[in-house]
Design a protein around this motif. Structure first.
Motif, PDB file in Angstrom:
ATOM      1  N   ALA A  63       0.831  -1.201   0.000  1.00 24.25           N
ATOM      2  CA  ALA A  63       0.000   0.000   0.000  1.00 24.25           C
ATOM      3  C   ALA A  63       0.873   1.262   0.000  1.00 24.25           C
ATOM      4  CB  ALA A  63      -0.929   0.005   1.209  1.00 24.25           C
ATOM      5  N   GLN A  64       1.970   1.234   0.747  1.00 21.92           N
ATOM      6  CA  GLN A  64       2.876   2.376   0.772  1.00 21.92           C
ATOM      7  C   GLN A  64       3.549   2.588  -0.581  1.00 21.92           C
ATOM      8  OE1 GLN A  64       5.436   1.355   4.037  1.00 21.92           O
ATOM      9  NE2 GLN A  64       4.116   2.313   5.579  1.00 21.92           N
ATOM     10  N   ARG A  65       3.966   1.481  -1.233  1.00 21.27           N
ATOM     11  CA  ARG A  65       4.580   1.598  -2.562  1.00 21.27           C
ATOM     12  C   ARG A  65       3.589   2.145  -3.571  1.00 21.27           C
ATOM     13  NH1 ARG A  65       7.653  -3.666  -1.970  1.00 21.27           N
ATOM     14  NH2 ARG A  65       5.624  -4.528  -2.445  1.00 21.27           N
ATOM     15  N   GLU A  66       2.355   1.642  -3.527  1.00 21.88           N
ATOM     16  CA  GLU A  66       1.329   2.136  -4.460  1.00 21.88           C
ATOM     17  C   GLU A  66       1.031   3.612  -4.224  1.00 21.88           C
ATOM     18  OE1 GLU A  66      -1.971  -0.500  -3.990  1.00 21.88           O
ATOM     19  OE2 GLU A  66      -1.047  -2.072  -5.199  1.00 21.88           O
ATOM     20  N   ALA A  67       0.992   4.009  -2.958  1.00 23.63           N
ATOM     21  CA  ALA A  67       0.743   5.419  -2.653  1.00 23.63           C
ATOM     22  C   ALA A  67       1.912   6.279  -3.142  1.00 23.63           C
ATOM     23  CB  ALA A  67       0.531   5.602  -1.148  1.00 23.63           C
ATOM     24  N   ALA A  68       3.145   5.808  -2.962  1.00 22.73           N
ATOM     25  CA  ALA A  68       4.311   6.559  -3.442  1.00 22.73           C
ATOM     26  C   ALA A  68       4.303   6.626  -4.963  1.00 22.73           C
ATOM     27  CB  ALA A  68       5.603   5.903  -2.949  1.00 22.73           C
ATOM     28  N   HIS A  69       3.936   5.526  -5.616  1.00 23.14           N
ATOM     29  CA  HIS A  69       3.860   5.506  -7.088  1.00 23.14           C
ATOM     30  C   HIS A  69       2.779   6.466  -7.581  1.00 23.14           C
ATOM     31  CE1 HIS A  69       4.267   3.933 -11.102  1.00 23.14           C
ATOM     32  NE2 HIS A  69       2.968   3.756 -11.158  1.00 23.14           N
ATOM     33  N   ALA A  70       1.648   6.492  -6.890  1.00 24.04           N
ATOM     34  CA  ALA A  70       0.553   7.388  -7.286  1.00 24.04           C
ATOM     35  C   ALA A  70       0.966   8.853  -7.110  1.00 24.04           C
ATOM     36  CB  ALA A  70      -0.698   7.080  -6.479  1.00 24.04           C
ATOM     37  N   ARG A  71       1.734   9.141  -6.053  1.00 21.90           N
ATOM     38  CA  ARG A  71       2.207  10.507  -5.857  1.00 21.90           C
ATOM     39  C   ARG A  71       3.234  10.883  -6.912  1.00 21.90           C
ATOM     40  NH1 ARG A  71       2.118   8.842  -0.499  1.00 21.90           N
ATOM     41  NH2 ARG A  71       4.356   8.427  -0.514  1.00 21.90           N
ATOM     42  N   ALA A  72       4.107   9.925  -7.279  1.00 21.20           N
ATOM     43  CA  ALA A  72       5.150  10.199  -8.270  1.00 21.20           C
ATOM     44  C   ALA A  72       4.585  10.288  -9.682  1.00 21.20           C
ATOM     45  CB  ALA A  72       6.227   9.118  -8.212  1.00 21.20           C
ATOM     46  N   ASN A  73       3.532   9.532  -9.956  1.00 22.63           N
ATOM     47  CA  ASN A  73       2.921   9.495 -11.293  1.00 22.63           C
ATOM     48  C   ASN A  73       1.440   9.844 -11.193  1.00 22.63           C
ATOM     49  OD1 ASN A  73       5.355   8.494 -12.358  1.00 22.63           O
ATOM     50  ND2 ASN A  73       4.808   6.437 -11.710  1.00 22.63           N
ATOM     51  N   PRO A  74       1.127  11.108 -11.074  1.00 23.31           N
ATOM     52  CA  PRO A  74      -0.289  11.472 -10.959  1.00 23.31           C
ATOM     53  C   PRO A  74      -1.027  11.093 -12.253  1.00 23.31           C
ATOM     54  CG  PRO A  74       1.056  13.425 -11.285  1.00 23.31           C
ATOM     55  CD  PRO A  74       1.994  12.269 -11.100  1.00 23.31           C
ATOM     56  N   PRO A  75      -2.310  10.812 -12.157  1.00 18.96           N
ATOM     57  CA  PRO A  75      -3.057  10.415 -13.354  1.00 18.96           C
ATOM     58  C   PRO A  75      -3.069  11.545 -14.383  1.00 18.96           C
ATOM     59  CG  PRO A  75      -4.534  10.753 -11.487  1.00 18.96           C
ATOM     60  CD  PRO A  75      -3.131  10.858 -10.970  1.00 18.96           C
ATOM     61  N   VAL A  76      -2.924  11.143 -15.633  1.00 17.04           N
ATOM     62  CA  VAL A  76      -2.889  12.102 -16.729  1.00 17.04           C
ATOM     63  C   VAL A  76      -4.312  12.278 -17.259  1.00 17.04           C
ATOM     64  CG1 VAL A  76      -1.950  12.544 -19.026  1.00 17.04           C
ATOM     65  CG2 VAL A  76      -0.561  11.375 -17.318  1.00 17.04           C
ATOM     66  N   ALA A  77      -4.683  13.509 -17.425  1.00 20.26           N
ATOM     67  CA  ALA A  77      -6.014  13.788 -17.950  1.00 20.26           C
ATOM     68  C   ALA A  77      -6.068  13.331 -19.405  1.00 20.26           C
ATOM     69  CB  ALA A  77      -6.315  15.278 -17.855  1.00 20.26           C
ATOM     70  N   PRO A  78      -7.174  12.728 -19.809  1.00 27.18           N
ATOM     71  CA  PRO A  78      -7.266  12.269 -21.200  1.00 27.18           C
ATOM     72  C   PRO A  78      -7.203  13.455 -22.162  1.00 27.18           C
ATOM     73  CG  PRO A  78      -9.389  12.071 -20.082  1.00 27.18           C
ATOM     74  CD  PRO A  78      -8.377  12.482 -19.060  1.00 27.18           C
ATOM     75  N   ILE A  79      -6.566  13.195 -23.296  1.00 25.17           N
ATOM     76  CA  ILE A  79      -6.424  14.236 -24.309  1.00 25.17           C
ATOM     77  C   ILE A  79      -7.631  14.171 -25.231  1.00 25.17           C
ATOM     78  CG2 ILE A  79      -5.037  15.025 -26.254  1.00 25.17           C
ATOM     79  CD1 ILE A  79      -2.618  13.767 -24.823  1.00 25.17           C
ATOM     80  N   VAL A  80      -8.300  15.284 -25.367  1.00 21.71           N
ATOM     81  CA  VAL A  80      -9.461  15.361 -26.233  1.00 21.71           C
ATOM     82  C   VAL A  80      -8.998  15.886 -27.594  1.00 21.71           C
ATOM     83  CG1 VAL A  80     -11.734  16.376 -26.543  1.00 21.71           C
ATOM     84  CG2 VAL A  80     -10.957  15.757 -24.258  1.00 21.71           C
ATOM     85  N   VAL A  81      -9.222  15.069 -28.620  1.00 28.52           N
ATOM     86  CA  VAL A  81      -8.809  15.439 -29.972  1.00 28.52           C
ATOM     87  C   VAL A  81     -10.054  15.859 -30.740  1.00 28.52           C
ATOM     88  CG1 VAL A  81      -7.720  14.599 -32.088  1.00 28.52           C
ATOM     89  CG2 VAL A  81      -6.912  13.789 -29.860  1.00 28.52           C
ATOM     90  N   PRO A  82     -10.039  17.050 -31.328  1.00 31.83           N
ATOM     91  CA  PRO A  82     -11.197  17.477 -32.119  1.00 31.83           C
ATOM     92  C   PRO A  82     -11.428  16.513 -33.293  1.00 31.83           C
ATOM     93  CG  PRO A  82      -9.675  19.302 -31.744  1.00 31.83           C
ATOM     94  CD  PRO A  82      -9.002  18.069 -31.244  1.00 31.83           C
ATOM     95  N   VAL A  83     -12.669  16.406 -33.708  1.00 26.71           N
ATOM     96  CA  VAL A  83     -13.047  15.463 -34.763  1.00 26.71           C
ATOM     97  C   VAL A  83     -12.274  15.726 -36.047  1.00 26.71           C
ATOM     98  CG1 VAL A  83     -14.979  14.671 -36.186  1.00 26.71           C
ATOM     99  CG2 VAL A  83     -15.333  15.105 -33.759  1.00 26.71           C
TER     100      VAL A  83
END
Length: 187
Positions: A63-83
């Motif tokens: 759990a500590q490793r996952e929390a450290a990984h989540a802090r180091a690699n925050p989720p990336v917002a999806p890229i919206v590509v125009p049609v």
């Protein structure tokens, strides 16, 4: 004195040692077995306790490793590509996925010394290529058309346009062909 029963008189205070001395051998065996069972239960219980503690510690480390990984690699917002941009990207991908090698091989096999290729314009959706070429003889233009039709890569080759350049002293003939390739060749 044979009819008399013997009476044991003991004025010593009661205690565990006195009680043990008065037990029959059968009860001593039962008591020893109970002590052994209790000791085995204590040992097994301690093993289960130690194993449970190790599992909890491992789960906490994960759990500590996952929390450290989540802090180091925050989720990336999806890229919206125009049609429109997505369609352009898809068109480029389709162009890159053309059977370029097979097209080149078919054109190389059809090459003629007195016919010059000027341009190739592929149409991905129609599985065709627009070929612009130039020659000095109408016979060479017709022969080139026949040679292209004989190529197994192409299913249909049609002359769509031709013109003579009267301004040039050599009077070259510029012609345009539409060549359709087999769909299976594109895969």
């Amino acid at each position: 004195m044979s009819g008399m029963t013997r009476i044991a008189i003991d004025f010593a205070p009661r205690g565990w040692q006195r009680t043990l001395r008065q037990l029959s051998p059968r009860w001593c065996a039962v008591l020893a077995l109970a002590v052994v069972i209790a000791m085995v239960a204590v040992v097994l219980g301690y093993r289960v306790y130690v194993r449970d503690q190790a599992r909890q510690a491992a789960a906490q480390r994960v759990a500590q490793r996952e929390a450290a990984h989540a802090r180091a690699n925050p989720p990336v917002a999806p890229i919206v590509v125009p049609v429109a941009q997505a369609n352009a990207i898809n068109a480029i991908a389709r162009t890159l996925n053309l059977p370029w090698r097979e097209l080149r091989d078919a054109l190389d096999a059809s090459a003629m010394a007195n016919v010059a290729l000027l341009s190739l314009a592929p149409d991905v959706n129609r599985h065709s290529v627009r070929i612009t070429a130039e020659t000095t003889s109408p016979d060479d233009m017709i022969i080139y058309l026949r040679v292209l039709r004989e190529q197994p890569f192409f299913t249909d080759v049609q002359l769509t346009h031709h013109e003579i350049n009267e301004q040039d002293i050599n009077r070259p003939i510029r012609f345009v062909l539409e060549a359709v390739w087999t769909v299976s060749a594109a895969h």
